[in-house]
Enzyme design. Structure first.
Site, PDB file in Angstrom:
ATOM      1  N   THR A  47       0.841  -1.202   0.000  1.00 39.83           N
ATOM      2  CA  THR A  47       0.000   0.000   0.000  1.00 39.83           C
ATOM      3  C   THR A  47       0.871   1.246   0.000  1.00 39.83           C
ATOM      4  O   THR A  47       2.089   1.159  -0.224  1.00 39.83           O
ATOM      5  CB  THR A  47      -1.032  -0.063   1.159  1.00 39.83           C
ATOM      6  N   LYS A  99       3.172   1.466  -3.882  1.00 40.66           N
ATOM      7  CA  LYS A  99       2.526   0.756  -5.002  1.00 40.66           C
ATOM      8  C   LYS A  99       3.260   0.976  -6.329  1.00 40.66           C
ATOM      9  O   LYS A  99       3.465   0.035  -7.089  1.00 40.66           O
ATOM     10  CB  LYS A  99       1.068   1.199  -5.144  1.00 40.66           C
ATOM     11  N   ASN A 111      -0.261  -3.836  -5.953  1.00 38.78           N
ATOM     12  CA  ASN A 111      -0.644  -3.903  -4.532  1.00 38.78           C
ATOM     13  C   ASN A 111      -0.553  -5.323  -3.978  1.00 38.78           C
ATOM     14  O   ASN A 111      -0.971  -5.569  -2.852  1.00 38.78           O
ATOM     15  CB  ASN A 111      -1.996  -3.252  -4.253  1.00 38.78           C
ATOM     16  N   ASP A 113      -6.832  -3.414  -7.325  1.00 35.14           N
ATOM     17  CA  ASP A 113      -7.851  -2.380  -7.073  1.00 35.14           C
ATOM     18  C   ASP A 113      -8.946  -2.435  -8.138  1.00 35.14           C
ATOM     19  O   ASP A 113     -10.142  -2.385  -7.836  1.00 35.14           O
ATOM     20  CB  ASP A 113      -7.221  -0.980  -7.085  1.00 35.14           C
ATOM     21  N   GLY A 133     -10.386  10.006 -14.250  1.00 30.83           N
ATOM     22  CA  GLY A 133      -9.208   9.951 -13.381  1.00 30.83           C
ATOM     23  C   GLY A 133      -8.246   8.900 -13.875  1.00 30.83           C
ATOM     24  O   GLY A 133      -8.592   7.717 -13.939  1.00 30.83           O
ATOM     25  N   ALA A 134      -7.038   9.322 -14.260  1.00 32.41           N
ATOM     26  CA  ALA A 134      -6.044   8.388 -14.811  1.00 32.41           C
ATOM     27  C   ALA A 134      -4.860   8.233 -13.859  1.00 32.41           C
ATOM     28  O   ALA A 134      -3.746   7.936 -14.276  1.00 32.41           O
ATOM     29  CB  ALA A 134      -5.580   8.861 -16.187  1.00 32.41           C
ATOM     30  N   GLY A 135      -5.112   8.427 -12.571  1.00 37.32           N
ATOM     31  CA  GLY A 135      -4.080   8.185 -11.558  1.00 37.32           C
ATOM     32  C   GLY A 135      -3.988   6.691 -11.265  1.00 37.32           C
ATOM     33  O   GLY A 135      -4.414   5.859 -12.084  1.00 37.32           O
ATOM     34  N   GLY A 136      -3.446   6.353 -10.083  1.00 37.25           N
ATOM     35  CA  GLY A 136      -3.212   4.949  -9.745  1.00 37.25           C
ATOM     36  C   GLY A 136      -4.472   4.109  -9.791  1.00 37.25           C
ATOM     37  O   GLY A 136      -4.538   3.102 -10.497  1.00 37.25           O
TER      38      GLY A 136
END
Lengths: 276, 276
Positions: free
Chosen positions: A67, A71, A92, A108, A132-135
């Site tokens: 976490t 990650k 993760n 996720d 949203g193109a984050g993690g």
């Protein structure tokens, strides 16, 4: 009960105070007589690369839950990165293969997709919009692609982030129809908020809710509250919704399978968890 | 229950299959509401120096219990070696100081001495004979010296090992009367078998039992059986005895104190342990 034969799942992150996995997995292991334990290990970024290697050399290591803040780093440390993790650019979960190599995966998005499927919402061939193109957005996009969506819209206020995600997706899923640059949900079967909008009171909604079709399924990753303002607005449009916490529990059976452990349903895990 | 705030006591050794500490400490921690857990970690010799450092850099690390094959190595890895560990040439406990430095101590002998004291047998000023100058014999000799014995006889079939132990003892306890080269127990108040004799059926006794005084207190480190042939012979001479397992349980309160945790008696720990 922990004994000399108990296998370890290292829960690696820092700080550890808000970790929930031990209270989800360990009661399940205890009930099922699975001789394994999730152990929080507060590892700082400077020690992480060396510690990850060494913790997997322990004779009783079984796997790692990874976490914040590790990650993304983990994706560069494992020997084999499975496609979903490669697209997400993050891991993760890590396990050791019989040859000693480390394999990284990202669950996720798998949790998000399993939640949809369990709610009877088909994914294969459908059109999905990920905001949203984050993690977490990247992970959900990767898992939707793996589950066979027919078309995927990507949107991020940082256009370059969405474009980079599209390139990673195209590498592993060359036939997937990708569209970029719009957060208009009209015409999408599945719409996901994977932006941080909704974490703070007064945040704007991530899209124009008036453009949501009532037939669209709307998901959320924000867990600040069960029904976020975005989900409330989607419901008032007549949409079915998936709350953020579903993603959390739905991914745990996938982790158990990845670690080669007997698995169960998200509902069962939720019923045995001791989160209070 | 393990949560994100639980502090770790790493139980370091290899192999881990026969580890007993988790089943002794963890039920006690649970009963007392102490937010700590003993976790077996099967660390091989080649990884141990690096792993010991890194496990203590975890934000939730509290201490380490060290066992085979790392006890001697540890003495060379910590920043501060307490006198008992320095004499023993080995550590079975490590803690991190507020400045980040690691301190090593050795409690095998402390367990032996505490067992004597709790049985009402005085140690200060008495004459003790320790048979066996290996790891556990050295630890017992060191703890007897710390507890103030007036005279200490050391014997090992490897005379050089006994001489080396005598030199280490003399450095920290210059006033202690040391004698070497005889396993004759006559005249000693306390006699300890810290040799491996008694681990295998048919082993000879470690000394001539006919020379034991009935008033001598006789201790044993072998745990192959509760009453070893040596203890049985001592009893038949009229001696009071201490079994090997007493040393094990008596040292645990000392560990708890070393780690800064609430402590209790060995009897209490024994009653809460789940060793079956």
């Amino acid at each position: 009960m922990i004994t000399g034969t108990t296998r370890l799942i290292a829960h690696l992150g820092y700080p550890t105070g808000s970790f929930k996995a031990p209270m989800i997995y360990n009661p399940y292991f205890e009930r099922e007589g699975i001789d394994a334990v999730v152990v929080p290990m507060g590892c700082g970024a400077e020690d992480y690369p060396a510690f990850l290697r060494l913790v997997f050399r322990l004779s009783n290591s079984l796997g790692a839950l990874v976490t914040m803040p590790h990650k993304v780093t983990t994706a560069g440390l494992v020997d084999t990165l499975l496609p979903t993790a490669a697209i997400a650019g993050a891991c993760n979960a890590v396990r050791r293969e019989p040859d000693g190599g480390l394999t990284g995966e990202m669950f996720d998005g798998e949790g998000f997709v399993r939640g949809l499927l369990r709610k009877g919402r088909p994914v294969a061939g459908r059109r999905a919009l990920v905001l949203g193109a984050g993690g977490v957005g990247s992970a959900i996009a990767a898992s939707l692609a793996k589950a066979g969506v027919g078309a995927l819209g990507l949107y991020d206020i940082d256009a370059a982030a969405a474009e980079a995600l599209a390139l990673r997706l195209a590498r592993f899923h060359p036939a997937l129809g990708l569209s970029l640059g719009s957060n208009d949900p009209a015409g999408f079967d599945i719409v996901v908020n994977a932006t941080p909008l909704g974490m703070r009171p007064g945040d704007p909604l991530p899209l124009d809710v008036a453009r949501l079709d009532a037939a669209s399924f709307v998901g959320e990753v924000v867990m600040a509250e069960e029904i976020t303002p975005f989900l409330a607005a989607a419901r008032s449009r007549g949409c079915a919704v998936q709350v953020g916490k579903d993603m959390l529990f739905e991914q745990i059976p996938a982790y158990l399978e990845f670690f080669g452990l007997p698995s169960t349903t998200a509902e069962d895990l939720r019923s045995v968890a001791r989160l209070d």
